[in-house]
Design an enzyme around this catalytic site. Structure first.
Site, PDB file in Angstrom:
ATOM      1  N   MET A  39      -7.820   9.339  -2.495  1.00  0.00           N
ATOM      2  CA  MET A  39      -8.918   9.817  -1.447  1.00  0.00           C
ATOM      3  C   MET A  39      -9.096  11.254  -1.842  1.00  0.00           C
ATOM      4  O   MET A  39      -8.184  12.213  -1.934  1.00  0.00           O
ATOM      5  CB  MET A  39      -8.770   9.531   0.004  1.00  0.00           C
ATOM      6  CG  MET A  39      -8.158   8.246   0.311  1.00  0.00           C
ATOM      7  SD  MET A  39      -8.029   7.930   1.974  1.00  0.00           S
ATOM      8  CE  MET A  39      -6.907   6.462   2.035  1.00  0.00           C
TER       9      MET A  39
ATOM     10  N   MET B  34     -12.807  -4.485   1.590  1.00  0.00           N
ATOM     11  CA  MET B  34     -12.377  -3.980   2.739  1.00  0.00           C
ATOM     12  C   MET B  34     -12.788  -4.615   3.940  1.00  0.00           C
ATOM     13  O   MET B  34     -14.035  -4.603   4.310  1.00  0.00           O
ATOM     14  CB  MET B  34     -12.968  -2.406   2.658  1.00  0.00           C
ATOM     15  CG  MET B  34     -13.049  -1.670   1.249  1.00  0.00           C
ATOM     16  SD  MET B  34     -11.055  -1.221   0.828  1.00  0.00           S
ATOM     17  CE  MET B  34     -10.633  -0.378   2.340  1.00  0.00           C
TER      18      MET B  34
ATOM     19  N   MET C  18     -11.152   6.086  -3.922  1.00  0.00           N
ATOM     20  CA  MET C  18     -11.956   6.409  -2.870  1.00  0.00           C
ATOM     21  C   MET C  18     -12.566   8.030  -3.107  1.00  0.00           C
ATOM     22  O   MET C  18     -12.103   8.752  -2.448  1.00  0.00           O
ATOM     23  CB  MET C  18     -11.438   6.156  -1.456  1.00  0.00           C
ATOM     24  CG  MET C  18     -11.279   4.613  -1.123  1.00  0.00           C
ATOM     25  SD  MET C  18     -10.374   4.451   0.286  1.00  0.00           S
ATOM     26  CE  MET C  18      -8.672   4.374  -0.240  1.00  0.00           C
TER      27      MET C  18
ATOM     28  N   ASP D 173      -3.942   4.203  -3.079  1.00  0.00           N
ATOM     29  CA  ASP D 173      -5.161   4.839  -2.595  1.00  0.00           C
ATOM     30  C   ASP D 173      -5.280   6.012  -2.814  1.00  0.00           C
ATOM     31  O   ASP D 173      -4.388   6.954  -2.476  1.00  0.00           O
ATOM     32  CB  ASP D 173      -5.211   4.527  -0.983  1.00  0.00           C
ATOM     33  CG  ASP D 173      -5.427   3.291  -0.803  1.00  0.00           C
ATOM     34  OD1 ASP D 173      -6.349   2.575  -1.060  1.00  0.00           O
ATOM     35  OD2 ASP D 173      -4.541   2.753   0.117  1.00  0.00           O
TER      36      ASP D 173
ATOM     37  N   HIS E 253      -0.159  -0.772  -4.915  1.00  0.00           N
ATOM     38  CA  HIS E 253      -1.496  -0.388  -4.737  1.00  0.00           C
ATOM     39  C   HIS E 253      -1.522   1.042  -4.141  1.00  0.00           C
ATOM     40  O   HIS E 253      -0.827   1.162  -3.268  1.00  0.00           O
ATOM     41  CB  HIS E 253      -2.113  -1.484  -3.434  1.00  0.00           C
ATOM     42  CG  HIS E 253      -3.487  -0.853  -3.108  1.00  0.00           C
ATOM     43  ND1 HIS E 253      -4.604  -1.418  -3.875  1.00  0.00           N
ATOM     44  CD2 HIS E 253      -4.195  -0.275  -1.940  1.00  0.00           C
ATOM     45  CE1 HIS E 253      -5.703  -1.049  -3.211  1.00  0.00           C
ATOM     46  NE2 HIS E 253      -5.455  -0.368  -2.002  1.00  0.00           N
TER      47      HIS E 253
ATOM     48  N   SER F  34       0.868  -1.114   0.048  1.00  0.00           N
ATOM     49  CA  SER F  34       0.032  -0.040   0.025  1.00  0.00           C
ATOM     50  C   SER F  34       0.717   1.333   0.013  1.00  0.00           C
ATOM     51  O   SER F  34       1.502   1.636   1.000  1.00  0.00           O
ATOM     52  CB  SER F  34      -0.819  -0.029   1.366  1.00  0.00           C
ATOM     53  OG  SER F  34      -1.742   0.945   1.305  1.00  0.00           O
TER      54      SER F  34
END
Length: 221
Positions: free
Chosen positions: A37, A137, A68, A35, A33, A8
């Site tokens: 947001m 999740m 996200m 993320d 990975h 991550s």
């Protein structure tokens, strides 16, 4: 078969991002990975297009983007053009989920759905035929370092049964400690997002940790 181990990148050292990518690549990770947001869909801001471009520059491994964000259909092209091979969206964030998943595939990327702890498998059953990956999740999205939500194991079991019919891979995101990886690997999960619970800030090299996780997985089998 080895499980997919996916660092991550929100947990990486951004003062030395290129070095981090090279070290993780050399350690044998499978997918980077990322993320994304927006501070609206989840109460946090993280990575952006320039981060994806940087990661892409220093590895030939797969790169995924977990969006996200609200209305991801307006942004998926940005991240695919920046180098993402896999794009996850949340069904709650998008009015036309089928259209957006189809567009991701038309752009040449793999399409994925991210399933929150309070999202039922039945609510996404109609779109699984468009999914190459399903990201379960096991914590609430938005922050690293949360505790594993135990009832999500049931969801993992349900999706493992369905993957035989639809052909997607079941990925786990949230408190993926070595114990959780062992547990959910035994249920049939295909891959794990590695954050602070297993990979980062652990006092070992990335290669030592990845090798240990691979060995533990073999021992479980």
């Amino acid at each position: 078969m080895n499980k997919l181990l996916c660092p991550s990148m929100m947990c990486a050292n951004y003062g030395h991002l290129a070095d981090e990518v090279r070290a993780l690549d050399d350690a044998g990770c499978d997918i980077f990975h990322c993320d994304i947001m927006d501070g609206t869909f989840v109460p946090n801001f993280t990575m952006g297009v320039m981060d994806i471009q940087t990661i892409r520059r220093y590895t030939d491994k797969l790169v995924d983007c977990h969006l996200m964000i609200e209305n991801p259909s307006s942004k998926v092209d940005w991240f695919i053009k920046a180098g993402a091979d896999i794009v996850y969206i949340h069904p709650e964030s998008e009015r036309y989920v089928v259209k957006t998943l189809a567009h991701i595939k038309e752009m040449g990327a793999k399409a994925g759905i991210a399933v929150n702890p309070d999202t039922s498998v039945s609510s996404i059953s109609e779109i699984l035929n468009l999914c190459d990956y399903v990201l379960v999740m096991t914590v609430n999205p938005g922050f690293a370092g949360q505790s594993f939500i135990d009832f999500t194991r049931k969801k993992v079991k349900q999706l493992v049964e369905l993957k035989q019919e639809y052909g997607f891979k079941v990925m786990i995101d949230g408190h993926c400690s070595p114990e959780v990886i062992d547990d959910l690997s035994a249920l049939g999960a295909d891959g794990f997002i590695l954050g602070s619970s297993a990979l980062f800030r652990k006092g070992k090299t990335y290669k030592q940790i990845i090798d240990d996780l691979r060995k533990e997985n073999e021992d479980v089998k």
